[in-house]
Structures are given as structure tokens and as C-alpha cells.
Design a protein around this motif. Structure first.
Motif, PDB file in Angstrom:
ATOM      1  N   ILE A 242     -14.976  -7.789   5.918  1.00 18.70           N
ATOM      2  CA  ILE A 242     -15.021  -8.776   5.319  1.00 18.70           C
ATOM      3  C   ILE A 242     -14.327  -9.402   4.446  1.00 18.70           C
ATOM      4  CG2 ILE A 242     -16.086 -11.111   5.084  1.00 18.70           C
ATOM      5  CD1 ILE A 242     -18.804 -10.191   6.708  1.00 18.70           C
ATOM      6  N   GLY A 243     -14.522  -8.296   3.589  1.00 18.62           N
ATOM      7  CA  GLY A 243     -14.242  -7.933   2.577  1.00 18.62           C
ATOM      8  C   GLY A 243     -12.009  -8.223   2.317  1.00 18.62           C
ATOM      9  N   SER A 244     -12.372  -7.156   3.231  1.00 17.79           N
ATOM     10  CA  SER A 244     -11.038  -6.357   3.581  1.00 17.79           C
ATOM     11  C   SER A 244      -9.737  -7.087   4.400  1.00 17.79           C
ATOM     12  CB  SER A 244     -10.988  -5.711   5.071  1.00 17.79           C
ATOM     13  OG  SER A 244     -11.659  -4.433   3.768  1.00 17.79           O
ATOM     14  N   PHE A 245     -10.910  -8.335   5.621  1.00 19.58           N
ATOM     15  CA  PHE A 245      -9.784  -9.209   5.750  1.00 19.58           C
ATOM     16  C   PHE A 245      -9.770 -10.859   4.708  1.00 19.58           C
ATOM     17  CE2 PHE A 245     -12.324  -8.418  10.537  1.00 19.58           C
ATOM     18  CZ  PHE A 245     -11.931  -7.067  10.368  1.00 19.58           C
ATOM     19  N   ILE A 246     -10.928 -10.905   4.073  1.00 17.23           N
ATOM     20  CA  ILE A 246      -9.825 -11.743   3.107  1.00 17.23           C
ATOM     21  C   ILE A 246      -9.389 -11.783   2.777  1.00 17.23           C
ATOM     22  CG2 ILE A 246     -10.854 -13.107   1.371  1.00 17.23           C
ATOM     23  CD1 ILE A 246     -14.282 -12.639   1.698  1.00 17.23           C
ATOM     24  N   GLY A 247      -8.628 -10.413   1.982  1.00 16.41           N
ATOM     25  CA  GLY A 247      -7.491  -9.730   1.421  1.00 16.41           C
ATOM     26  C   GLY A 247      -6.420  -9.720   2.363  1.00 16.41           C
ATOM     27  N   LEU A 248      -6.877  -9.874   3.241  1.00 17.92           N
ATOM     28  CA  LEU A 248      -5.404  -9.062   4.977  1.00 17.92           C
ATOM     29  C   LEU A 248      -4.694 -11.270   4.839  1.00 17.92           C
ATOM     30  CD1 LEU A 248      -3.893  -8.169   7.416  1.00 17.92           C
ATOM     31  CD2 LEU A 248      -6.126  -8.436   8.332  1.00 17.92           C
ATOM     32  N   ALA A 249      -6.157 -11.755   5.092  1.00 17.85           N
ATOM     33  CA  ALA A 249      -5.331 -13.775   5.557  1.00 17.85           C
ATOM     34  C   ALA A 249      -4.388 -14.054   4.575  1.00 17.85           C
ATOM     35  CB  ALA A 249      -6.779 -13.729   5.284  1.00 17.85           C
ATOM     36  N   VAL A 250      -5.104 -13.177   2.560  1.00 17.00           N
ATOM     37  CA  VAL A 250      -4.230 -13.670   1.515  1.00 17.00           C
ATOM     38  C   VAL A 250      -2.928 -13.301   1.130  1.00 17.00           C
ATOM     39  CG1 VAL A 250      -4.321 -14.439  -0.877  1.00 17.00           C
ATOM     40  CG2 VAL A 250      -6.905 -15.144   0.241  1.00 17.00           C
ATOM     41  N   MET A 251      -2.738 -11.992   1.465  1.00  8.17           N
ATOM     42  CA  MET A 251      -1.731 -11.151   1.231  1.00  8.17           C
ATOM     43  C   MET A 251      -0.477 -11.722   2.379  1.00  8.17           C
ATOM     44  SD  MET A 251      -1.657  -9.270  -1.461  1.00  8.17           S
ATOM     45  CE  MET A 251       0.002  -8.220  -0.678  1.00  8.17           C
ATOM     46  N   GLU A 293       0.336 -20.578   0.554  1.00  5.59           N
ATOM     47  CA  GLU A 293       1.307 -19.399  -0.640  1.00  5.59           C
ATOM     48  C   GLU A 293       1.359 -18.861  -1.434  1.00  5.59           C
ATOM     49  OE1 GLU A 293       4.447 -19.992   1.351  1.00  5.59           O
ATOM     50  OE2 GLU A 293       3.802 -21.039   3.014  1.00  5.59           O
ATOM     51  N   ASN A 294       0.324 -19.454  -2.834  1.00 10.80           N
ATOM     52  CA  ASN A 294       0.180 -18.820  -4.040  1.00 10.80           C
ATOM     53  C   ASN A 294      -1.198 -18.888  -4.116  1.00 10.80           C
ATOM     54  OD1 ASN A 294       3.394 -20.982  -3.776  1.00 10.80           O
ATOM     55  ND2 ASN A 294       2.974 -18.828  -4.933  1.00 10.80           N
ATOM     56  N   TYR A 295      -1.870 -18.304  -5.218  1.00  3.76           N
ATOM     57  CA  TYR A 295      -3.150 -17.968  -5.581  1.00  3.76           C
ATOM     58  C   TYR A 295      -2.561 -17.469  -7.055  1.00  3.76           C
ATOM     59  CZ  TYR A 295      -2.259 -13.299  -3.718  1.00  3.76           C
ATOM     60  OH  TYR A 295      -2.012 -12.224  -3.699  1.00  3.76           O
ATOM     61  N   ALA A 331      -0.186 -12.433  -7.022  1.00  2.00           N
ATOM     62  CA  ALA A 331      -0.925 -13.011  -7.573  1.00  2.00           C
ATOM     63  C   ALA A 331      -0.259 -13.657  -8.699  1.00  2.00           C
ATOM     64  CB  ALA A 331      -2.256 -13.012  -8.095  1.00  2.00           C
ATOM     65  N   LYS A 332      -0.309 -15.089  -8.714  1.00  2.00           N
ATOM     66  CA  LYS A 332      -0.214 -15.174 -10.690  1.00  2.00           C
ATOM     67  C   LYS A 332      -1.020 -14.814 -11.041  1.00  2.00           C
ATOM     68  CE  LYS A 332       1.849 -19.480 -13.065  1.00  2.00           C
ATOM     69  NZ  LYS A 332       1.710 -20.915 -12.668  1.00  2.00           N
ATOM     70  N   GLY A 333      -0.529 -13.789 -12.378  1.00  2.00           N
ATOM     71  CA  GLY A 333      -1.330 -13.844 -13.435  1.00  2.00           C
ATOM     72  C   GLY A 333      -2.008 -12.338 -13.991  1.00  2.00           C
ATOM     73  N   ILE A 370       0.019  -6.496 -13.104  1.00  2.99           N
ATOM     74  CA  ILE A 370       0.593  -7.723 -13.074  1.00  2.99           C
ATOM     75  C   ILE A 370       1.553  -8.154 -12.051  1.00  2.99           C
ATOM     76  CG2 ILE A 370       2.876  -8.830 -14.773  1.00  2.99           C
ATOM     77  CD1 ILE A 370       1.301  -5.078 -15.836  1.00  2.99           C
ATOM     78  N   GLY A 371       0.614  -9.427 -11.663  1.00  6.95           N
ATOM     79  CA  GLY A 371       0.737 -10.496 -10.249  1.00  6.95           C
ATOM     80  C   GLY A 371       2.676 -10.693 -10.426  1.00  6.95           C
ATOM     81  N   LEU A 372       3.116 -10.589  -9.160  1.00  6.92           N
ATOM     82  CA  LEU A 372       3.899 -11.012  -9.246  1.00  6.92           C
ATOM     83  C   LEU A 372       4.390 -12.636  -8.859  1.00  6.92           C
ATOM     84  CD1 LEU A 372       5.798  -7.931  -7.537  1.00  6.92           C
ATOM     85  CD2 LEU A 372       6.110  -8.217  -9.761  1.00  6.92           C
ATOM     86  N   ASN A 373       3.359 -13.104  -8.234  1.00 10.49           N
ATOM     87  CA  ASN A 373       3.643 -14.574  -7.608  1.00 10.49           C
ATOM     88  C   ASN A 373       4.539 -14.782  -6.718  1.00 10.49           C
ATOM     89  OD1 ASN A 373       2.970 -17.543  -7.759  1.00 10.49           O
ATOM     90  ND2 ASN A 373       4.517 -18.015  -9.794  1.00 10.49           N
ATOM     91  N   GLN A 374       4.611 -14.011  -5.371  1.00  4.85           N
ATOM     92  CA  GLN A 374       4.714 -14.093  -4.561  1.00  4.85           C
ATOM     93  C   GLN A 374       6.603 -14.114  -4.703  1.00  4.85           C
ATOM     94  OE1 GLN A 374       3.217 -13.661  -2.148  1.00  4.85           O
ATOM     95  NE2 GLN A 374       1.287 -14.373  -1.866  1.00  4.85           N
ATOM     96  N   GLU A 375       6.627 -14.057  -6.359  1.00  5.42           N
ATOM     97  CA  GLU A 375       8.712 -13.992  -6.308  1.00  5.42           C
ATOM     98  C   GLU A 375       9.241 -12.596  -5.837  1.00  5.42           C
ATOM     99  OE1 GLU A 375       8.825 -14.728 -10.688  1.00  5.42           O
ATOM    100  OE2 GLU A 375       7.866 -16.575 -10.538  1.00  5.42           O
TER     101      GLU A 375
END
Length: 436
Positions: A242-251, A293-295, A331-333, A370-375
Motif C-alpha cells: 500500500i505504501g509502495s503504491f502511494i509513492g508510485l502514484a505521487v512520483m 504536479e508538486n508536493y 519533492a520541494k524541500g 535535497i528535493g528537486l521539486n520536479q524541476e
């Protein structure tokens, strides 16, 4: 050794239903040895580690019947204890770490239990002292032959006692519980693991006639009984999947609904993802994750960098830290991932660094991301799966990377995830399995 070829960068959409919990299934399967009566288990995951244990039980003399896709019945009437001394047992038992949990039931019912030194993930030192110290306190004699790499415990009679476990080992707690349920007198376990897997094992044993109190706490009281009967049991959905699927959805910036998650058994997992900036919604017993798109990763109240660390239940399970680490890369942050329980579980970060992630591996236990904020998205690459959980984290990274990635040694992933390629392809992934 098989390989995944992944074309990443695609947004997925649809529903995923988690498999039965691997870690619970391994305990429950071993518990079938405690009675000669029929035990029926539902929601057993079709994965390598579980299938290996079922095969091992069958060769030990357990009558195994697959009644439907994920339902099996077991009857341990005619156990062949001589099999424990066979070369076949030495080979098969050593390939599966979960096989260690057959010792407790065998010791309780037959007065002896043997096991070759078990294998499993190469994630650092994983000592077994808790198991055997517990058996000794119950009155068993322990012998280890380093030349044979074989553990043996024997007892003419097990007697209940008070014991303080030297660590809150999940498999150690399970093994000692299964040994103690038919010991003479009362056994008190303090510093016992209290994960949902242990709670489920205790509930199953109670349905078989065991007397256990304190379920859900780290203080268990077990009043020994003379024998146990058969039962019917259903395995919980796998919280790690379940946790893996949550990470997959966001990434992958996907809209995914995870069905029938047994939400109240997930502990702090949902809250830990929310602190990482993940949006989710509980719909009945389903988790809905919208496309993001961002988190943004939260900080602590004083503004200092967030630390995500594993801990014994009800703390965050160590099996998900690899997913949190991958999630943090876009992520951002920033976040500090602190893997306290195993020394080698963060070494897979070199693959993520090759993909463009900004990670500082501070030591074997800590990594700053260090998150790349999808950049700057992760780059596709060729990788080797080192263990089950890192393998899935790398698969998530590959699915987010725009282009073709290769993951070798996916047998490691198959040990813990049922048909993961087919299930993800059904919601839009592009994963091709290549058998070498």
C-alpha cells in the motif's frame, strides 16, 4: 535471473488492490504446524517467499490444498521430522529467512526444531539471538554447529516463564509466542513486538484455542494449553505494498485508488506520507490519491529539516524507508532519512544518484535528500535490484524517469510483490519482463 525493461515518464490511472501481507503470511503458515486439524487461510499472496515456505511445509509432511486463487488449506497430521536432517531441507530452509519460524511450532508440538541458517535480504546484520534466548528461557536446549550452519533446539517439556526480550523482534516474538502457547503454565513476554502481523497471529491462535492477552501491546501474557484445533483465517492487505503504491502514484503524477486497505491497521504510514506533502483521501476503506504536479516536505515546528525514521510498531516500518527516499528526490524541500534497524539498506542510493537525485549518504544509516521539486526529473538508467524493498523503490524511480530503464535481478522484487508488472501495466505502466 529475470529483468524488467521499463518505459517511464507515463502518468497512470486506475485502481490497485493490495495483495495479502507477506510478513503476516509467513508467520501464519508456520502456525499451521501447531495442530493436526485443518487450517484454512485466505488472501495468501502468490509471491516467491510465500510459495517457497508452502513447498517446505509440504515436504515436511503437511497436506496442502489450494482451494482457490489465494486460499489454501493445511493439515499437519503426518509430520516427518526426519526431513529436518535431510540435505533437501538444508538447501531449501537456508534460502528463506521466514523458515526460522517453523522452530517455535515444532518445538511446542514435537519437542524439537531444526533449521539451517536462514537467508533472505542482504540488508545488513540480522541476528537471531532473540529467538533462541526465548526458547532457552522456556526450557529448551540450544545447539549451533558452525561447521554445518545448523541451529537445533530440543525440550522434553516447555515451561512458561517471565521474559524480557532483548529486542522487539517481529519474527522472534512470533516464534516465541508459537512455542509458548502449549507450554506448561503462563508465559509473560515484555518488549514484545506488536505489529499488526503479531496481532493477527495472536487472533488466529486464539481462534485455535490459545489463551493470549495483551494483544496490541508490548506486554503479552500466554497461558499454555494442551492442544490447539483448526481454524479459518484471513491475511490482512500488505501495508508495505500500500505504501509502495502511494509513492508510485505521487512520483508518476498519477491518479490512483488503492482498494480495501484496512486503513486502521496502517498505523502512522498515511500521516508520514502526508508530512512528505502527499495528498490523499480516505473513501470508505479505499485510499484515493489525486494527480499531483508538486508536493512539499514539511519541516519541524522550529523550521528544522524533517527526519523520517523507522521504529518498532507503532513507529514507521523500516520496509518503507526506501520508498520515502525515492519520493523525496522530486519533492520541494529536504529530508533526512534515518534507517536505524539495518546497516546496508541505504546503499541502493548510488543508483538514484546515477539517475540525477541529489542525495548525501551520511553513513550506512542516514541519507539527506535535497528535493528537486520536479524541476529536474530522474534519468533512466540500468540498475540491479539488491533486495525486495529497494527493488520496488527503484521500479518506482524508473517509472517516473522519462525513457527506458533496465532493472536486473527482479527475482528479488518477485519475492515480495505479486505480479507487480501485470498489475501496474493494467493501469497504464509499460513494464516488460525479460527472462534471461
Amino acid at each position: 535471473m529475470s529483468t524488467f525493461e521499463i518505459i517511464g515518464g507515463k502518468s497512470l490511472k486506475g485502481e490497485l488492490t493490495p495483495q495479502g501481507a507477506k510478513n503476516e503470511a509467513l508467520q501464519i503458515l508456520c502456525a499451521t504446524l501447531l495442530t493436526e486439524e485443518k487450517v484454512t487461510i485466505h488472501n495468501i499472496p502468490n509471491i516467491l517467499d510465500v510459495n517457497k515456505l508452502i513447498e517446505l511445509l509440504s515436504e515436511l509432511g503437511v497436506s496442502v490444498c489450494q482451494e482457490s486463487k489465494n486460499t489454501y488449506s493445511f493439515e499437519a497430521k503426518n509430520i516427518n521430522l526426519d526431513y529436518l536432517n535431510s540435505p533437501e531441507f538444508a538447501s531449501k530452509g537456508s534460502s528463506l529467512r521466514g523458515s526460522i519460524m517453523i522452530i517455535g511450532p515444532l518445538l511446542a508440538r514435537f519437542g524439537k526444531g531444526y533449521i539451517p541458517r536462514p537467508g533472505g535480504d542482504k540488508i545488513g546484520r540480522r541476528r537471531l539471538d532473540t529467538h533462541f534466548l526465548g526458547f532457552q528461557k522456556l526450557g529448551a536446549k540450544f545447539n549451533f554447529n558452525p561447521g554445518e550452519n545448523f541451529y537445533r533446539v530440543e525440550a522434553s517439556e516447555l515451561k512458561g516463564c517471565y521474559m524480557l526480550l532483548d529486542e522487539a523482534s517481529v519474527t522472534g516474538t512470533a516464534n516465541i509466542i508459537m512455542a509458548a502457547v502449549m507450554a506448561k503454565g503462563t508465559t509473560t513476554l515484555y518488549n514484545a513486538a506488536c505489529e499488526p502481523y503479531i496481532q493477527q497471529l495472536c487472533r488466529m491462535l486464539i481462534s485455535m484455542g490459545a489463551k493470549i492477552s495483551g494483544i496490541g501491546s508490548n506486554l503479552l501474557s500466554i497461558e499454555g494449553v494442551k492442544s490447539l484445533s483448526g481454524c479459518e483465517h484471513r491475511v490482512l492487505p500488505d501495508m508495505i505494498e500500500i505504501g509502495s503504491f502511494i509513492g508510485l502514484a505521487v512520483m508518476t503524477k498519477s491518479e490512483i485508488t488503492i482498494k480495501d486497505v484496512a486503513y486502521h491497521e496502517l498505523g502512522m504510514i498515511p500521516d508520514a506520507f502526508k508530512r512528505m506533502g502527499v495528498k490523499m483521501e480516505l473513501r470508505g476503506d479505499d485510499i484515493y490519491i489525486p494527480k499531483q504536479e508538486n508536493y512539499q516536505i514539511e519541516t519541524f515546528i522550529d523550521g528544522s529539516i524533517l527526519t523520517v525514521a523507522d521504529a518498532p510498531w507503532p513507529g514507521l516500518t523500516p520496509d518503507l524507508l526506501s520508498v520515502f527516499l525515492v519520493l523525496a528526490t522530486q519533492a520541494k524541500g529536504s529530508v533526512l532519512i534515518h534507517q536505524k534497524m539495518f546497516e546496508s539498506r541505504l546503499f541502493f542510493t548510488d543508483k538514484l544518484i546515477d539517475m540525477g537525485a541529489q542525495i548525501i549518504l551520511c553513513d550506512p544509516h542516514r541519507a539527506t535528500v535535497i528535493g528537486l521539486n520536479q524541476e529536474q526529473g530522474l534519468r533512466p538508467t540500468t540498475m540491479v535490484s539488491p533486495d525486495i524493498r529497494a527493488g520496488v523503490a527503484l521500479l518506482i524511480a524508473a517509472l517516473s524517469a522519462d525513457g527506458k530503464s533496465i532493472i536486473h535481478n527482479i527475482d528479488q522484487i518477485d519475492r515480495g510483490y505479486e505480479n507487480i508488472d501485470l498489475r501496474l501495466n493494467a493501469i497504464g505502466a509499460n513494464i516488460k519482463r525479460i527472462s534471461n
